[in-house]
Motif scaffolding. Structure first.
Motif, PDB file in Angstrom:
ATOM      1  N   PRO A 113       0.812  -1.223   0.000  1.00 24.22           N
ATOM      2  CA  PRO A 113       0.000   0.000   0.000  1.00 24.22           C
ATOM      3  C   PRO A 113       0.844   1.271   0.000  1.00 24.22           C
ATOM      4  CG  PRO A 113      -0.111  -1.120   2.130  1.00 24.22           C
ATOM      5  CD  PRO A 113       0.558  -2.058   1.188  1.00 24.22           C
ATOM      6  N   PHE A 114       2.065   1.182   0.500  1.00 19.87           N
ATOM      7  CA  PHE A 114       2.910   2.374   0.568  1.00 19.87           C
ATOM      8  C   PHE A 114       3.547   2.693  -0.781  1.00 19.87           C
ATOM      9  CE2 PHE A 114       3.071   0.072   4.671  1.00 19.87           C
ATOM     10  CZ  PHE A 114       2.269   0.942   5.396  1.00 19.87           C
ATOM     11  N   ARG A 115       3.624   1.706  -1.649  1.00 17.26           N
ATOM     12  CA  ARG A 115       4.117   1.942  -3.009  1.00 17.26           C
ATOM     13  C   ARG A 115       2.992   2.396  -3.937  1.00 17.26           C
ATOM     14  NH1 ARG A 115       6.343  -3.350  -4.991  1.00 17.26           N
ATOM     15  NH2 ARG A 115       5.996  -2.268  -6.965  1.00 17.26           N
ATOM     16  N   ALA A 116       1.778   1.936  -3.672  1.00 18.04           N
ATOM     17  CA  ALA A 116       0.654   2.211  -4.568  1.00 18.04           C
ATOM     18  C   ALA A 116      -0.221   3.365  -4.086  1.00 18.04           C
ATOM     19  CB  ALA A 116      -0.200   0.950  -4.707  1.00 18.04           C
ATOM     20  N   ASP A 117       0.218   4.067  -3.032  1.00 22.95           N
ATOM     21  CA  ASP A 117      -0.575   5.160  -2.474  1.00 22.95           C
ATOM     22  C   ASP A 117      -1.972   4.681  -2.106  1.00 22.95           C
ATOM     23  OD1 ASP A 117      -1.089   7.709  -1.579  1.00 22.95           O
ATOM     24  OD2 ASP A 117      -1.765   8.448  -3.536  1.00 22.95           O
ATOM     25  N   ALA A 118      -2.013   3.528  -1.444  1.00 22.01           N
ATOM     26  CA  ALA A 118      -3.281   2.914  -1.057  1.00 22.01           C
ATOM     27  C   ALA A 118      -3.505   3.043   0.440  1.00 22.01           C
ATOM     28  CB  ALA A 118      -3.303   1.454  -1.478  1.00 22.01           C
ATOM     29  N   VAL A 119      -3.312   4.249   0.956  1.00 19.25           N
ATOM     30  CA  VAL A 119      -3.501   4.548   2.368  1.00 19.25           C
ATOM     31  C   VAL A 119      -4.551   5.645   2.476  1.00 19.25           C
ATOM     32  CG1 VAL A 119      -2.406   5.303   4.511  1.00 19.25           C
ATOM     33  CG2 VAL A 119      -1.108   3.954   2.856  1.00 19.25           C
ATOM     34  N   SER A 120      -5.513   5.483   3.388  1.00 16.32           N
ATOM     35  CA  SER A 120      -6.566   6.483   3.537  1.00 16.32           C
ATOM     36  C   SER A 120      -6.005   7.799   4.056  1.00 16.32           C
ATOM     37  CB  SER A 120      -7.651   5.960   4.492  1.00 16.32           C
ATOM     38  OG  SER A 120      -7.109   5.759   5.787  1.00 16.32           O
ATOM     39  N   GLU A 121      -6.765   8.879   3.910  1.00 15.91           N
ATOM     40  CA  GLU A 121      -6.287  10.203   4.298  1.00 15.91           C
ATOM     41  C   GLU A 121      -5.947  10.282   5.776  1.00 15.91           C
ATOM     42  OE1 GLU A 121      -8.925  13.274   3.137  1.00 15.91           O
ATOM     43  OE2 GLU A 121      -8.764  12.863   0.985  1.00 15.91           O
ATOM     44  N   ASP A 122      -6.719   9.605   6.627  1.00 19.57           N
ATOM     45  CA  ASP A 122      -6.434   9.646   8.061  1.00 19.57           C
ATOM     46  C   ASP A 122      -5.453   8.563   8.490  1.00 19.57           C
ATOM     47  OD1 ASP A 122      -7.976   7.405   7.795  1.00 19.57           O
ATOM     48  OD2 ASP A 122      -9.559   8.029   9.176  1.00 19.57           O
ATOM     49  N   ALA A 123      -4.945   7.793   7.506  1.00 15.91           N
ATOM     50  CA  ALA A 123      -3.937   6.755   7.747  1.00 15.91           C
ATOM     51  C   ALA A 123      -4.436   5.649   8.673  1.00 15.91           C
ATOM     52  CB  ALA A 123      -2.647   7.359   8.306  1.00 15.91           C
ATOM     53  N   SER A 124      -5.752   5.525   8.787  1.00 15.00           N
ATOM     54  CA  SER A 124      -6.286   4.450   9.633  1.00 15.00           C
ATOM     55  C   SER A 124      -6.439   3.145   8.860  1.00 15.00           C
ATOM     56  CB  SER A 124      -7.647   4.864  10.197  1.00 15.00           C
ATOM     57  OG  SER A 124      -8.597   5.004   9.138  1.00 15.00           O
ATOM     58  N   THR A 125      -6.493   3.238   7.536  1.00 18.46           N
ATOM     59  CA  THR A 125      -6.776   2.072   6.697  1.00 18.46           C
ATOM     60  C   THR A 125      -5.835   2.058   5.501  1.00 18.46           C
ATOM     61  OG1 THR A 125      -9.120   2.319   7.291  1.00 18.46           O
ATOM     62  CG2 THR A 125      -8.600   0.798   5.497  1.00 18.46           C
ATOM     63  N   ALA A 126      -5.453   0.852   5.096  1.00 18.01           N
ATOM     64  CA  ALA A 126      -4.633   0.671   3.895  1.00 18.01           C
ATOM     65  C   ALA A 126      -4.970  -0.678   3.296  1.00 18.01           C
ATOM     66  CB  ALA A 126      -3.147   0.763   4.227  1.00 18.01           C
ATOM     67  N   TYR A 127      -4.582  -0.859   2.049  1.00 18.89           N
ATOM     68  CA  TYR A 127      -4.827  -2.157   1.423  1.00 18.89           C
ATOM     69  C   TYR A 127      -3.682  -2.510   0.478  1.00 18.89           C
ATOM     70  CZ  TYR A 127      -6.282   0.406  -2.762  1.00 18.89           C
ATOM     71  OH  TYR A 127      -6.314   1.237  -3.858  1.00 18.89           O
ATOM     72  N   ALA A 128      -3.407  -3.792   0.410  1.00 14.03           N
ATOM     73  CA  ALA A 128      -2.402  -4.331  -0.510  1.00 14.03           C
ATOM     74  C   ALA A 128      -3.114  -5.192  -1.539  1.00 14.03           C
ATOM     75  CB  ALA A 128      -1.366  -5.158   0.251  1.00 14.03           C
ATOM     76  N   THR A 129      -2.653  -5.149  -2.770  1.00 19.91           N
ATOM     77  CA  THR A 129      -3.271  -5.904  -3.851  1.00 19.91           C
ATOM     78  C   THR A 129      -2.373  -7.063  -4.255  1.00 19.91           C
ATOM     79  OG1 THR A 129      -4.339  -3.900  -4.676  1.00 19.91           O
ATOM     80  CG2 THR A 129      -4.233  -5.781  -6.172  1.00 19.91           C
ATOM     81  N   VAL A 130      -2.945  -8.254  -4.293  1.00 21.28           N
ATOM     82  CA  VAL A 130      -2.217  -9.460  -4.688  1.00 21.28           C
ATOM     83  C   VAL A 130      -2.899 -10.041  -5.917  1.00 21.28           C
ATOM     84  CG1 VAL A 130      -1.383 -11.732  -3.973  1.00 21.28           C
ATOM     85  CG2 VAL A 130      -1.629  -9.904  -2.282  1.00 21.28           C
ATOM     86  N   SER A 131      -2.149 -10.272  -6.967  1.00 20.94           N
ATOM     87  CA  SER A 131      -2.700 -10.888  -8.181  1.00 20.94           C
ATOM     88  C   SER A 131      -2.060 -12.249  -8.390  1.00 20.94           C
ATOM     89  CB  SER A 131      -2.453  -9.997  -9.405  1.00 20.94           C
ATOM     90  OG  SER A 131      -1.074  -9.708  -9.546  1.00 20.94           O
ATOM     91  N   TYR A 132      -2.862 -13.187  -8.872  1.00 22.89           N
ATOM     92  CA  TYR A 132      -2.405 -14.562  -9.069  1.00 22.89           C
ATOM     93  C   TYR A 132      -2.354 -14.905 -10.553  1.00 22.89           C
ATOM     94  CZ  TYR A 132      -2.982 -15.323  -4.051  1.00 22.89           C
ATOM     95  OH  TYR A 132      -2.861 -15.253  -2.689  1.00 22.89           O
ATOM     96  N   GLU A 133      -1.542 -15.874 -10.881  1.00 23.06           N
ATOM     97  CA  GLU A 133      -1.374 -16.292 -12.271  1.00 23.06           C
ATOM     98  C   GLU A 133      -2.507 -17.191 -12.748  1.00 23.06           C
ATOM     99  OE1 GLU A 133       2.355 -18.243 -12.082  1.00 23.06           O
ATOM    100  OE2 GLU A 133       3.537 -16.387 -12.231  1.00 23.06           O
ATOM    101  N   VAL A 134      -3.281 -17.740 -11.828  1.00 23.07           N
ATOM    102  CA  VAL A 134      -4.337 -18.683 -12.171  1.00 23.07           C
ATOM    103  C   VAL A 134      -5.664 -18.186 -11.644  1.00 23.07           C
ATOM    104  CG1 VAL A 134      -2.753 -20.648 -12.179  1.00 23.07           C
ATOM    105  CG2 VAL A 134      -3.950 -20.039 -10.065  1.00 23.07           C
ATOM    106  N   LYS A 135      -6.731 -18.789 -12.135  1.00 19.77           N
ATOM    107  CA  LYS A 135      -8.070 -18.438 -11.676  1.00 19.77           C
ATOM    108  C   LYS A 135      -8.293 -18.935 -10.254  1.00 19.77           C
ATOM    109  CE  LYS A 135      -9.907 -18.725 -16.374  1.00 19.77           C
ATOM    110  NZ  LYS A 135     -10.845 -19.394 -17.286  1.00 19.77           N
ATOM    111  N   ALA A 136      -9.319 -18.376  -9.615  1.00 17.78           N
ATOM    112  CA  ALA A 136      -9.599 -18.727  -8.222  1.00 17.78           C
ATOM    113  C   ALA A 136      -9.844 -20.218  -8.048  1.00 17.78           C
ATOM    114  CB  ALA A 136     -10.802 -17.928  -7.725  1.00 17.78           C
ATOM    115  N   ALA A 137     -10.516 -20.824  -9.033  1.00 17.43           N
ATOM    116  CA  ALA A 137     -10.819 -22.256  -8.926  1.00 17.43           C
ATOM    117  C   ALA A 137      -9.564 -23.118  -9.011  1.00 17.43           C
ATOM    118  CB  ALA A 137     -11.802 -22.661 -10.021  1.00 17.43           C
ATOM    119  N   ASP A 138      -8.473 -22.557  -9.587  1.00 22.05           N
ATOM    120  CA  ASP A 138      -7.243 -23.331  -9.768  1.00 22.05           C
ATOM    121  C   ASP A 138      -6.207 -23.068  -8.688  1.00 22.05           C
ATOM    122  OD1 ASP A 138      -8.266 -24.428 -12.126  1.00 22.05           O
ATOM    123  OD2 ASP A 138      -7.564 -22.722 -13.315  1.00 22.05           O
ATOM    124  N   LEU A 139      -6.541 -22.226  -7.721  1.00 22.16           N
ATOM    125  CA  LEU A 139      -5.601 -21.988  -6.623  1.00 22.16           C
ATOM    126  C   LEU A 139      -5.469 -23.248  -5.770  1.00 22.16           C
ATOM    127  CD1 LEU A 139      -6.468 -18.404  -5.291  1.00 22.16           C
ATOM    128  CD2 LEU A 139      -4.375 -19.129  -6.443  1.00 22.16           C
TER     129      LEU A 139
END
Length: 746
Positions: A113-139
């Motif tokens: 989240p610190f690289r993608a500017d994914a932190v809320s204005e009050d810095a109480s919340t942040a999120y990280a994004t994870v992408s996979y090479e396969v579909k959800a059913a194939d995990l």
């Protein structure tokens, strides 16, 4: 028709071992094919032709190599009260989690989240994004466990961590506790109806065999036609319900013929020829309604409809062949205990002729109810129409959408992640709009895209836009626009329409074209397309079913009455769905934690399925009334006779349907829960109000006119003999030939 099925029933009775072995062989073969078949593929196209889908397809074409179909996880971090996610301890815990997850075997990338500017204005919340090479059913389980383990470590550091996206999301599936509850209730209803364990167990056994064959066939053909267990949810639900009901009607008629003193083989043949004829045409109406879903233009809905239609066809074939074969193996076991005792007392040399015809002549609940309605048809008719009309009123406020993670229980991590993002970044953050800009016609692509981005960002209701991302060729760009309101808010729909409405002016000034997509826009387009497809769909299925019922009952007014009764029941059911799932009336009793728009597929889905089931009861009930009328009863007496023979069984069949569908209300998936409730309440209204009350009231008021048919049409229509005229009268003991006697002319 009746003659052919009569012979088929007797043949299955005589060749019972062969028939049973053939069905078991089919089950084994299809099961083996399902085990060895490859997994189904998904082309990712939900509804071709709508703008959101065309924009998505353009992205796939212009941004090759970016597999948008891969699984994703959005890990949401919330700092404890008074602290910030940017603090040293929280920052370190988040960094450790991102590094651990990013090193996974199936992970394509993990963005802090610190690289993608994914932190809320009050810095109480942040999120990280994870992408996979396969579909959800194939995990793999290892990949999921690695994600869950990393999340637990971050929680140990004091952060509140939840995961949204598809990586850990559960998919709705058929089977399990839901169907188990329905089967258990169905068994109790059957036991009460028949008073025999064998008679109660036989419909359950044959229905489960039919569902097993249907679901195995769906898996076996999955890779060829893109079917899945989710596709088979409806097939499982309907296959179980109609499988029990169709066997129930055949067995009930078999017991009735045995009470008249018929031999087991003759009774099985007559049951197949009479009740079996009704089963065939009832099954055809359901198949018409299910196959008609293909005209809507939604591939998933088409697959679900065709899969369920196949399950219904299998249920019909089993009722006509396997049920008579099993009756041949245990001819007396399905009889009531009193009938078995009387036969035992009579001894092997007697045919138990005593009671032939007397039992059916005695009044029962069905005849008493029919008599009540016939004495006061107008009040019953007005009360039924008024009651269903009031229940249908909420339909005027119907709002359609596609419930997502916000509709899941708060016990799920997906719902908690959704709420945390809405609190930290705004309600619209969970449903951003994706704008795809085609700049091939622009002299300066970058400046043209910048102008489009600026104008979209200036649209009222849009709170932010992301920087545009270009493809390798530099002729296409993608950016996100975040609305101020949530994905299912009516204001968000207005924002999408506003952006699209201003497109022509933007395109003329920049030389570019753009389209709006994303899950929010996709759901808006789907709802609009489905609303437009509802009337054509109704016209197709009602038209085909009208022709079918015209042939079956040889009457013009009976099919019209059936169609109008269906409209009443389906509107009342849809109104009840709106009241519970949209308005929230009594929602907590059903475990609905978040009221909201009705799933876009639900109205057209409910119309199709309920239409088929409504015609089921129409055929079963009115076929017995017409049978009595054809054989000489006056119109009023025919209604009483028909109800005396079929009311109890129709009520049992409806209770079984309600039990099976109600079992799915226990599902945690909003889609399955809504479908289960809608179908259960629709069957309740249609069977107990429309067919049990309005039908006899209308027939009483019409009298002989109910069976009116123009002579030219009478000559043109084929005679399918669904009431089994060619099989009656057939004196008890005169069973020397397979061919039935000539029909009685009335």
């Amino acid at each position: 028709m009746a003659t052919f099925l009569y012979r088929l029933g007797r043949l299955a009775f005589r060749r019972r071992r062969t028939v049973v072995l053939l069905w078991l062989a089919v089950l084994a073969a299809v099961g083996a094919a399902a085990v060895t078949a490859p997994a189904a593929s998904d082309d990712g196209s939900f509804m071709p032709g709508i703008e959101a889908q065309k924009a998505f397809d353009l992205m796939e074409q212009r941004f090759p190599g970016s597999d948008s179909a891969g699984a994703d996880a959005r890990i949401v971090f919330v700092a404890p009260d008074g602290r910030k996610v940017t603090g040293a301890g929280s920052r370190a815990a988040i960094g450790t989690l991102v590094d651990e997850v990013g090193a996974g075997a199936q992970v394509a990338g993990a963005v802090s989240p610190f690289r993608a500017d994914a932190v809320s204005e009050d810095a109480s919340t942040a999120y990280a994004t994870v992408s996979y090479e396969v579909k959800a059913a194939d995990l793999t389980d290892a990949s999921k466990e690695a994600l869950e383990s990393a999340v637990e470590e971050a929680r140990d550091a004091g952060l509140t961590v939840d995961v949204g996206g598809t990586a850990l999301a559960t998919q709705p599936a058929a089977g399990g506790v839901a169907e188990g509850i329905g089967v258990l209730i169905a068994a109790v209803v059957l036991l009460i109806t028949f008073g025999s364990m064998a008679a109660a167990g036989l419909p359950l056994l044959t229905a489960l065999i039919g569902v097993g064959i249907s679901m195995a066939a769906i898996l076996a053909l999955g890779s060829t036609f893109g079917l899945s267990m989710t596709t088979g949810t409806l097939a499982s639900m309907l296959g179980l319900a109609v499988g029990i009901d169709y066997a129930l009607f055949v067995i009930s008629r078999y017991r009735e013929e045995r009470d008249k003193g018929r031999t087991p083989e003759e009774a099985a043949g007559l049951a197949a020829g009479t009740a079996g004829s009704a089963v065939v045409f009832a099954g055809l109406t359901v198949v018409i309604a299910l196959a008609g879903l293909s005209v809507v233009g939604v591939p998933m809905l088409t697959k679900m409809g065709m899969s369920a239609a196949g399950a219904v066809v299998i249920a019909v074939l089993i009722a006509l062949t396997l049920v008579p074969a099993l009756l041949g193996m245990w001819p007396d076991a399905v009889l009531a205990r009193s009938a078995r005792r009387s036969r035992a007392r009579a001894g092997n040399g007697a045919r138990a002729h005593a009671g032939t015809g007397r039992k059916s002549d005695r009044g029962n609940g069905g005849t008493r109810w029919a008599g009540f309605v016939l004495r006061r048809p107008v009040p019953v008719l007005l009360a039924g129409i008024a009651g269903l009309g009031v229940l249908a009123l909420p339909v005027a406020d119907l709002q359609m959408g596609m419930p997502g993670e916000e509709a899941k229980p708060t016990s799920t991590t997906e719902r908690r992640a959704y709420d945390a993002l809405a609190d930290g970044f705004g309600a619209g953050f969970n449903g951003p709009l994706t704008v795809v800009v085609d700049a091939r016609g622009a002299a300066d692509a970058k400046s043209a895209v910048a102008k489009v981005t600026q104008e979209v960002g200036a649209t009222e209701g849009v709170v932010s836009v992301s920087p545009a991302r270009f493809n390798a060729a530099g002729d296409t760009a993608v950016f996100s626009a975040v609305p101020a309101t949530g994905p299912n808010d009516e204001t968000t729909k207005d924002i999408v329409h506003t952006i699209r409405g201003e497109r022509s002016a933007t395109e003329s000034s920049t030389g570019t074209t753009f389209e709006v997509t994303g899950s929010t826009a996709m759901n808006i387009d789907i709802a609009q397309a489905l609303q437009g497809a509802l009337l054509p769909y109704l016209a197709v299925i009602v038209g085909l079913a009208f022709v079918l019922l015209l042939v079956v009952f040889r009457s013009v007014l009976v099919p019209v009455k059936a169609a109008l009764g269906f409209l009443l029941s389906v509107l009342a059911a849809l109104g009840s769905v709106v009241a519970v799932f949209q308005w929230g009336w009594g929602a907590e009793l059903l475990g609905v934690e978040q009221a909201g728009p009705i799933m876009s597929l639900m109205p057209i889905f409910l119309v199709g399925i309920v239409f088929g089931l409504a015609m089921d009861y129409e055929v079963f009930l009115v076929a017995r009334i017409r049978e009595a009328y054809v054989h000489g009863d006056r119109p009023a007496q025919a209604v009483v006779t028909g109800f005396g023979h079929s009311a109890r069984v129709v009520v049992a069949a409806a209770l079984i349907m309600i039990a099976v569908f109600s079992g799915f209300i226990a599902s945690t998936e909003s889609m399955v829960k809504t479908i289960g409730f809608g179908l259960a309440i629709a069957v309740l209204f249609d069977a107990f109000v429309v067919r049990m009350a309005l039908v006899p009231a209308v027939l009483a008021l019409l009298g002989d006119r109910a069976w009116w048919l123009p002579r030219w049409l009478d000559r043109a229509l084929p005679d399918v003999d669904v009431e089994g005229t060619a099989l009656h009268p057939r004196p008890v003991g005169d069973e020397r030939h397979d061919a039935p006697r000539e029909p009685v002319r009335t």
